[in-house]
Design a protein around this motif. Sequence first.
Motif: not given
Length: 144
Positions: A50-52, A57-63, A86-88
């Motif tokens: 799914a990309g970076p 967001d990762l915690a939500a996707a993995e519940q 760091a996020a752009p």
Amino acid sequence: MSRRDEEELRELATRLHAASIRLLRTLRREDDGTGLSAPRLSALSVIAFAGPLSLADLAAAEQVRPPTMSRIVDALVEAGLVTREAAPGDRRSIRIPATRKGVRLMEKGRERRVKALVARLGGLDAGDRRCLARAVGALEDALA
């Protein structure tokens, strides 16, 4: 929808649910050699395909809760499978991309699972394979 249609639909959903679980359990055996736990593999899969993502967001996707995901990500970083960067545009925000090693691990795993599934599906006759292909298309449409 008639009562009979509802009953048939419920029976179909029950069979599909059971078959899906058996399929996933069967294919999950192909991941045993990675040395990663199922939660770590699942998180890596989301990141690699799914990309970076941010930790939230990762915690939500993995519940799971962010502290749980933070521990999973720490282990993946230690294994050299993901990094934190760091996020752009917002240096306070962290994104988690997969490393080349992490992507390769997931691609090899997908190939092992697909190969195992090909071996199982190879036992079906051509008509059943065509029927299954139509059913997979219908399922993809229903889940879109």
